[in-house]
Design a protein around this motif. Structure first.
Motif, mmCIF file in Angstrom:
data_model
loop_
_atom_site.group_PDB
_atom_site.id
_atom_site.type_symbol
_atom_site.label_atom_id
_atom_site.label_comp_id
_atom_site.label_asym_id
_atom_site.label_seq_id
_atom_site.Cartn_x
_atom_site.Cartn_y
_atom_site.Cartn_z
ATOM 1 N N LYS A 120 0.832 -1.228 0.010
ATOM 2 C CA LYS A 120 -0.123 -0.040 -0.044
ATOM 3 C C LYS A 120 0.798 1.223 -0.140
ATOM 4 O O LYS A 120 1.936 1.467 0.619
ATOM 5 C CB LYS A 120 -0.931 0.005 1.144
ATOM 6 N N PHE A 121 0.484 2.289 -0.444
ATOM 7 C CA PHE A 121 1.085 3.512 -0.690
ATOM 8 C C PHE A 121 -0.151 4.656 -0.555
ATOM 9 O O PHE A 121 -0.959 4.849 -1.483
ATOM 10 C CB PHE A 121 1.833 3.637 -1.914
ATOM 11 N N PRO A 122 0.004 5.657 0.355
ATOM 12 C CA PRO A 122 0.651 5.241 1.714
ATOM 13 C C PRO A 122 0.148 3.902 2.144
ATOM 14 O O PRO A 122 -0.645 3.110 2.063
ATOM 15 C CB PRO A 122 0.069 6.223 2.674
ATOM 16 N N GLY A 123 0.807 3.635 3.431
ATOM 17 C CA GLY A 123 0.710 2.236 4.191
ATOM 18 C C GLY A 123 -0.227 2.181 5.042
ATOM 19 O O GLY A 123 -1.224 3.163 5.106
ATOM 20 N N PRO A 124 -0.461 1.299 5.775
ATOM 21 C CA PRO A 124 -1.792 1.021 6.237
ATOM 22 C C PRO A 124 -1.907 1.999 7.715
ATOM 23 O O PRO A 124 -0.885 2.219 8.198
ATOM 24 C CB PRO A 124 -1.821 -0.451 6.932
ATOM 25 N N THR A 125 -3.077 2.296 7.905
ATOM 26 C CA THR A 125 -3.273 3.169 9.237
ATOM 27 C C THR A 125 -3.441 2.334 10.529
ATOM 28 O O THR A 125 -4.285 1.053 10.741
ATOM 29 C CB THR A 125 -4.709 3.970 9.079
ATOM 30 N N LEU A 126 -2.616 2.477 11.420
ATOM 31 C CA LEU A 126 -2.752 1.811 12.599
ATOM 32 C C LEU A 126 -3.635 2.330 13.800
ATOM 33 O O LEU A 126 -3.486 3.661 13.809
ATOM 34 C CB LEU A 126 -1.335 1.526 13.345
ATOM 35 N N TYR A 127 -4.119 1.681 14.496
ATOM 36 C CA TYR A 127 -5.079 2.313 15.606
ATOM 37 C C TYR A 127 -4.572 1.647 16.892
ATOM 38 O O TYR A 127 -4.498 0.531 17.061
ATOM 39 C CB TYR A 127 -6.530 2.164 15.253
ATOM 40 N N GLY A 128 -4.746 2.480 17.822
ATOM 41 C CA GLY A 128 -4.815 2.200 19.165
ATOM 42 C C GLY A 128 -5.452 3.201 20.279
ATOM 43 O O GLY A 128 -5.856 4.344 19.867
ATOM 44 N N ARG A 129 -5.413 2.760 21.733
ATOM 45 C CA ARG A 129 -5.914 3.619 22.504
ATOM 46 C C ARG A 129 -4.898 3.861 23.506
ATOM 47 O O ARG A 129 -3.649 3.361 23.440
ATOM 48 C CB ARG A 129 -7.142 3.049 23.337
ATOM 49 N N VAL A 130 -4.997 4.989 24.215
ATOM 50 C CA VAL A 130 -3.981 5.579 25.198
ATOM 51 C C VAL A 130 -3.726 4.156 26.289
ATOM 52 O O VAL A 130 -4.621 3.745 26.734
ATOM 53 C CB VAL A 130 -4.506 6.705 26.031
ATOM 54 N N GLY A 131 -2.391 4.158 26.315
ATOM 55 C CA GLY A 131 -1.839 2.964 27.194
ATOM 56 C C GLY A 131 -1.816 1.687 26.571
ATOM 57 O O GLY A 131 -1.232 0.635 27.166
ATOM 58 N N ASP A 132 -2.272 1.601 25.102
ATOM 59 C CA ASP A 132 -2.126 0.212 24.568
ATOM 60 C C ASP A 132 -1.011 -0.097 23.959
ATOM 61 O O ASP A 132 0.023 0.815 24.071
ATOM 62 C CB ASP A 132 -3.040 -0.073 23.466
ATOM 63 N N THR A 133 -0.682 -1.217 23.695
ATOM 64 C CA THR A 133 0.904 -1.850 23.212
ATOM 65 C C THR A 133 0.531 -2.356 21.801
ATOM 66 O O THR A 133 -0.320 -3.071 21.858
ATOM 67 C CB THR A 133 1.623 -2.640 24.134
ATOM 68 N N TRP B 31 2.230 9.116 13.265
ATOM 69 C CA TRP B 31 2.643 8.334 12.400
ATOM 70 C C TRP B 31 3.854 7.654 12.663
ATOM 71 O O TRP B 31 4.264 7.653 13.491
ATOM 72 C CB TRP B 31 2.579 9.306 11.053
ATOM 73 N N TRP B 32 3.857 6.729 11.358
ATOM 74 C CA TRP B 32 5.215 5.774 11.332
ATOM 75 C C TRP B 32 5.749 6.128 10.129
ATOM 76 O O TRP B 32 5.117 6.281 9.051
ATOM 77 C CB TRP B 32 4.813 4.232 11.749
ATOM 78 N N HIS B 33 7.036 5.721 9.914
ATOM 79 C CA HIS B 33 7.848 5.891 8.443
ATOM 80 C C HIS B 33 9.099 5.152 8.661
ATOM 81 O O HIS B 33 9.709 5.039 9.941
ATOM 82 C CB HIS B 33 8.117 7.568 8.233
ATOM 83 N N THR C 29 8.556 6.451 0.472
ATOM 84 C CA THR C 29 7.211 5.806 0.000
ATOM 85 C C THR C 29 6.911 5.082 1.309
ATOM 86 O O THR C 29 5.758 4.532 1.171
ATOM 87 C CB THR C 29 7.478 5.098 -1.011
ATOM 88 N N VAL C 30 7.589 4.931 2.425
ATOM 89 C CA VAL C 30 7.161 4.085 3.375
ATOM 90 C C VAL C 30 6.680 4.945 4.606
ATOM 91 O O VAL C 30 7.403 5.202 5.390
ATOM 92 C CB VAL C 30 8.313 3.117 3.841
ATOM 93 N N TYR C 31 5.407 4.986 4.544
ATOM 94 C CA TYR C 31 4.820 5.748 5.591
ATOM 95 C C TYR C 31 3.372 5.489 5.846
ATOM 96 O O TYR C 31 2.606 5.110 5.082
ATOM 97 C CB TYR C 31 4.963 7.467 5.544
ATOM 98 N N GLY C 32 2.824 5.965 7.015
ATOM 99 C CA GLY C 32 1.101 5.852 7.236
ATOM 100 C C GLY C 32 1.094 6.605 8.495
ATOM 101 O O GLY C 32 1.626 6.711 9.511
ATOM 102 N N ALA C 33 -0.310 6.597 8.938
ATOM 103 C CA ALA C 33 -0.766 7.066 10.192
ATOM 104 C C ALA C 33 -0.874 6.308 11.353
ATOM 105 O O ALA C 33 -1.139 4.992 11.100
ATOM 106 C CB ALA C 33 -2.206 7.741 9.830
#
Length: 562
Positions: free
Chosen positions: A51-64, A123-125, A134-138
């Protein structure tokens, strides 16, 4: 009972002693080369999960989050989780040869992303050479279950990621610049969510579109992945309400434009309150130095309903490319929310006071070399006149295992020699920096004030500075040279914004404060990638404290090998 105690002890050990209140989620990132077509041309690019941009990651406060990074590409990679503090866990922060060696083709690395008090958009990259092109996402950090936003709940949340596109291979762009000592070639287009927009050739059918319903409010989660430019952003006929930046809530303020630095995130409320139709959202660079694409990327804001869409939607009037006043005014408007439910903890005094000058420099061209930098020299960049030299093994491993000869602990806390940093013409004898792999050691739990001072060497420019492992309070900023006897009296210690990336104005200064309560090795660098390639970075070593919860976690068993 003894069995249960042993079981939970082992569970805590396996989870890296993370807070038991958060959830643990597992994701898979597969790095691979995939063909993509933009601007009438095709090329193979490095992607995550194709994927471009890459996948979106989701978490909540305090998650790992545990992300299994699998490198099936043809080049080395690392992944950085931009703005995640990673408490006590520098091992999976990601910058190459700072906290890890690269993940080589055909190998894997399971990275643990420990969320703490971040809330909002991150975000991550990739964090090796220019792979983040080209390697990035939310990375979206939601409130804890049952907690509400401190603003009206939006009808939908939409990531808006600003990026860039080169028709040529990004590795060739960087290689050519490093070989010749020149400024890298400018990109061919800017992007919104991976698409150039219909102002560019061969891009009409794929222009990104946001569909909204009249009367509803939407949360735009904006990220700037552009390699070398602050970006202006605007939506025709619509105002925007800023409510967050760098995963921290801000006092809401209304504006008709955004200025966002590379690496920065901005959370924006958009009220769909205009006549139903199509409107352009647009972005163009703010630039005062270096090569850049003087172009505008667009996406379409499309209202639902029965109407005839215009063949050419209204285009917003963006600030001029060289409009430093608009860029600085927006940045200076950010303030922490600073309420009872969302308090701040800015250090009122500093135990450690540092002053770092930021400069773009020139080395003389070597014998039998042909250099294309300014004055036929080779571009370099420096912090306190030190151009960072990347080691062969990562600094974190060397620090943890007490390996000598990898780095020196003598990074200067002040410029090695003082001069009028912002004078109109800086003498050439001040242009040349020193090479070094040098770190600054900071005592655990000390309160640190760091003043970034821009210099006018080669005319000066802005610098979006990013600190890994921490968020910091931006307590002051100004033009010209910082005056320690005068300027701290004007600091904002009441509601300064909490950020992880801050743009230092051209020929100006910015003061930040943070408490050094996260032990480990943490990178500080300019987020203009050409400046990083020229050496504008350094690292902090934050010592461990005496209690167990003030010590680094042990390294993962699958750390990449050098």
């Amino acid at each position: 009972m003894k069995f249960l105690t042993l079981y939970f002890s082992l569970l805590l050990l396996l989870c890296g002693f993370v807070a038991v209140h958060g959830k643990i989620q597992r994701q898979k990132f597969v790095l691979q080369d995939v063909p993509y077509t933009r601007l009438c041309s095709s090329k193979s690019i490095l992607t995550v999960n194709g994927k471009f941009p890459g996948p979106t990651l989701y978490g909540r406060v305090g998650d790992t989050l545990i992300v299994d990074v699998i490198n099936r590409a043809s080049e080395n990679v690392t992944i950085h989780w931009h703005g995640v503090k990673q408490p006590r866990n520098p091992w999976t922060d990601g910058p190459v040869y700072i906290t890890q060696c690269p993940i080589r083709p055909g190998t894997n690395f399971s990275q643990r992303i420990i969320l703490s008090d971040e809330i909002g958009t991150l975000w991550w990259h990739a964090h090796i050479e220019w792979s983040r092109a080209t390697v990035y996402g939310a990375l979206i950090v939601l409130p804890k279950e049952g907690d509400a936003y401190p603003f009206p709940k939006p009808s939908a949340e939409i990531p808006i990621i600003l990026g860039e596109w080169w028709k040529s291979d990004i590795r060739q762009v960087l290689s050519e610049a490093l070989q010749t000592g020149s400024d890298p070639n400018a990109s061919d287009a800017f992007l919104i969510n991976g698409q150039p927009g219909d102002q560019y050739p061969c891009s009409t059918s794929d222009t990104f579109k946001v569909t909204v319903e009249y009367g509803k409010t939407y949360l735009l989660r904006m990220i700037n992945d552009v390699m070398n430019n602050i970006m202006f952003f605007k939506i025709a006929n619509h105002n925007l309400t800023v409510v967050g930046s760098d995963a921290a809530y801000t006092k809401p303020f209304t504006t008709d434009y955004v200025a966002i630095s590379p690496g920065q995130t901005i959370d924006i409320l958009l009220e769909a309150n205009q006549q139903p139709s199509h409107y352009y959202m647009a972005s163009r660079p703010h630039n005062i130095a270096g090569n850049f694409a003087n172009t505008t990327t667009t996406a379409i804001l499309a209202y639902t309903g029965n109407y005839t869409a215009p063949s050419s939607p209204p285009l917003p009037t963006l600030p001029n490319i060289d409009d430093a006043v608009s860029a600085n005014t927006f940045t200076a408007s950010l303030r922490s929310l600073a309420t009872t439910d969302h308090p701040i903890d800015v250090p009122q005094k500093a135990d450690t006071e540092l002053l770092f000058t930021l400069s773009v420099n020139i080395f003389e061209c070597g014998l039998n070399e042909s250099c294309n930098g300014a004055l036929q020299g080779r571009f370099r960049a420096s912090i306190n006149n030190i151009t960072f030299v990347q080691p062969k093994i990562d600094i974190l491993e060397a620090y943890y295992k007490r390996v000598t000869g990898v780095y020196e602990e003598d990074f200067p806390g002040n410029p090695p020699f003082q001069f009028n940093y912002t004078m109109e013409f800086v003498p050439r004898l001040l242009w040349v920096p020193q090479n070094g792999t040098r770190v600054r050691v900071v005592e655990y739990n000390s309160s640190v004030e760091l003043v970034f001072q821009g210099t006018n060497i080669l005319g000066g420019t802005y610098h979006p500075m990013h600190l890994h492992g921490y968020s910091f309070y931006v307590v002051g900023r100004g033009n010209g040279n910082f005056d320690r006897a005068r300027d701290p009296s004007g600091y904002n210690l009441v509601d300064p914004p909490l950020q992880n990336t801050i743009a230092i104005p051209r020929n100006g200064w910015t003061a930040i404060r943070f408490k050094a309560n996260n032990p480990g090795v943490w990178l500080l660098h300019c987020h203009l990638d050409r400046h990083v390639s020229w050496g504008m970075e350094m690292a902090f070593i934050v010592k461990e404290g005496t209690s167990q919860d003030a010590k680094m976690l042990p390294p993962p068993a699958d750390m990449p090998k050098c």
